[in-house]
Design an enzyme around this catalytic site. Sequence first.
Site, PDB file in Angstrom:
ATOM      1  N   SER A  86       0.836  -1.224  -0.049  1.00 22.15           N
ATOM      2  CA  SER A  86       0.052   0.151  -0.110  1.00 22.15           C
ATOM      3  C   SER A  86       0.835   1.032  -0.069  1.00 22.15           C
ATOM      4  CB  SER A  86      -0.819   0.216   1.317  1.00 22.15           C
ATOM      5  OG  SER A  86      -1.870  -1.122   1.087  1.00 22.15           O
ATOM      6  N   GLY A 104      -4.449  -1.675  -1.173  1.00 19.73           N
ATOM      7  CA  GLY A 104      -3.645  -1.497  -2.139  1.00 19.73           C
ATOM      8  C   GLY A 104      -3.021  -0.141  -2.177  1.00 19.73           C
ATOM      9  N   GLY A 152      -2.211   3.993  -4.009  1.00 22.87           N
ATOM     10  CA  GLY A 152      -2.443   4.870  -4.788  1.00 22.87           C
ATOM     11  C   GLY A 152      -4.133   5.412  -4.450  1.00 22.87           C
ATOM     12  N   CYS A 194      -9.903  -1.530   3.236  1.00 23.27           N
ATOM     13  CA  CYS A 194      -8.796  -0.564   2.455  1.00 23.27           C
ATOM     14  C   CYS A 194      -9.087  -0.162   1.278  1.00 23.27           C
ATOM     15  CB  CYS A 194      -7.374  -0.766   2.744  1.00 23.27           C
ATOM     16  SG  CYS A 194      -6.140   0.490   2.831  1.00 23.27           S
ATOM     17  N   LEU A 195      -8.288  -0.401   0.123  1.00 28.48           N
ATOM     18  CA  LEU A 195      -8.622   0.093  -1.058  1.00 28.48           C
ATOM     19  C   LEU A 195      -9.918  -0.666  -1.568  1.00 28.48           C
ATOM     20  CD1 LEU A 195      -7.633   1.301  -3.866  1.00 28.48           C
ATOM     21  CD2 LEU A 195      -6.005  -0.481  -4.369  1.00 28.48           C
ATOM     22  N   GLN A 249     -12.711   1.281  -0.583  1.00 24.53           N
ATOM     23  CA  GLN A 249     -12.899   2.386  -1.380  1.00 24.53           C
ATOM     24  C   GLN A 249     -13.381   2.152  -2.841  1.00 24.53           C
ATOM     25  OE1 GLN A 249      -9.089   4.061  -1.285  1.00 24.53           O
ATOM     26  NE2 GLN A 249      -8.984   3.923   0.923  1.00 24.53           N
ATOM     27  N   ASN A 289      -3.535   2.421   7.509  1.00 27.61           N
ATOM     28  CA  ASN A 289      -2.731   2.917   6.220  1.00 27.61           C
ATOM     29  C   ASN A 289      -3.698   3.199   4.939  1.00 27.61           C
ATOM     30  OD1 ASN A 289      -0.409   3.436   4.683  1.00 27.61           O
ATOM     31  ND2 ASN A 289      -0.264   1.207   4.130  1.00 27.61           N
ATOM     32  N   TYR A 292      -7.231   7.883   1.597  1.00 25.46           N
ATOM     33  CA  TYR A 292      -8.394   8.153   0.683  1.00 25.46           C
ATOM     34  C   TYR A 292      -9.782   7.677   1.703  1.00 25.46           C
ATOM     35  CZ  TYR A 292      -5.850   9.432  -3.397  1.00 25.46           C
ATOM     36  OH  TYR A 292      -4.881   9.953  -4.244  1.00 25.46           O
ATOM     37  N   HIS A 312      -7.133  -2.080   8.880  1.00 22.49           N
ATOM     38  CA  HIS A 312      -6.544  -3.415   8.785  1.00 22.49           C
ATOM     39  C   HIS A 312      -6.785  -4.323   9.833  1.00 22.49           C
ATOM     40  CE1 HIS A 312      -3.914  -2.738   5.169  1.00 22.49           C
ATOM     41  NE2 HIS A 312      -4.309  -1.768   5.285  1.00 22.49           N
ATOM     42  N   GLU A 357      -5.998  -7.255  10.347  1.00 22.44           N
ATOM     43  CA  GLU A 357      -4.960  -8.145  10.445  1.00 22.44           C
ATOM     44  C   GLU A 357      -3.843  -7.437  10.898  1.00 22.44           C
ATOM     45  OE1 GLU A 357      -3.159  -5.712   7.466  1.00 22.44           O
ATOM     46  OE2 GLU A 357      -5.078  -6.252   7.559  1.00 22.44           O
TER      47      GLU A 357
END
Length: 379
Positions: free
Chosen positions: A49, A243, A245, A271-272, A275, A313, A316, A354, A356
């Site tokens: 990430s 992930g 970006g 996370c990503l 989104q 982490n 966005y 996260h 984990e």
Amino acid sequence: MSDFKKAWVYLENGMFFEARSFGANKTAIGEIVFNTSLTGYQEILTDPSYAGQFICFSMPEIGIVGTNPQDIESSSIFAKGILVRHYNEKYSNFRSNKSLQEFLISHDTMGIFGLDTRLLTKTLRTQGAMMMIASTEYSTKEKLKELLSQSPRIEEIDYVKVVSTKETYSHKEGRFSFKTMDYTLPQTKKKILAIDFGIKKSILRELVNAGFSVEVIPHNFNAQAIITAYQAKAFDGIFLSNGPGDPKVLKTQIIELQKLISHNIPIFAICLGHQLLALAQGYETYKLKFGHHGGNHPIQNLHTKKIEITAQNHIYSVPEDIAKIATITHRNLFDGTIEGLLYKNTPICSFQHHPEAGPGPLESSALFNEFSKLLQKTK
């Protein structure tokens, strides 16, 4: 002490520093963010990430425990480098087999020390994450400014295609056991497809620990092939990984996710992935000022009212109006942003933090078991 080369750092706001290099000697450009974790620098470094970013550690002492083969979260380091106050050459840990310096150099990654990381962190909190350049080759502010101005910004680059697996593979190991000094092999009852946008090994281990056999597939997946396999009962659910970006860069994946959502397949995302689910359903993500990066972030479970300390982490976030189609299950207690969603009338849940950890507390790890229970209901 080693003979550390000089290094120079320039931020797009005009700040300029002279420091020392303890990693690869080169020139690199990326976005600078700060991380508040007190431990786990190796796991943080190898989290995909962070692709395209420099990590400024607010913890001043880095390198004390060296590095080891167990705390690697991916195949390489995808971050541009790290910025630290003090680098400790002498390391001591019963698992370590090389220094952080050796680890960075072996992965061609920059390590800069001798910086006022407190000042950098306060600057990022005030002005927000920004682009920067670090170099052991160019020493003038003017040259670094010129090179930085010619480089694309992180939100213009698709780093997912860099960090994602190129081939499908199976993951079978669970958590690492310090009793046996090996990975556990739990029994599995359900099969899950994990779409790799930059997945961490500790996520895969937690999925196995929750009773899933895991098949990891690349980011450029074909939705129709997955739908056909699901209808043939080849697997039971889908996991969307973390992930790097801006999620809006992944236009093809968003379209493919829309197809998966329409077929009522159970989906668990973090996370990503969290989104991307929002974008696939027409809800625009937005960039936070400096993001959440660290292993000490409090969130509240709105159902139980319990507070959990989590690993984060991301930079966005999903918008508030997504409450039209999803129940908000968790909120961040630092800034009130959304941390968890349970979509209405569909077997889909997603989380910004996260569960984990790796590094960080495992207070949210029960989410993996919660998804297992969700699959039981959709049999």
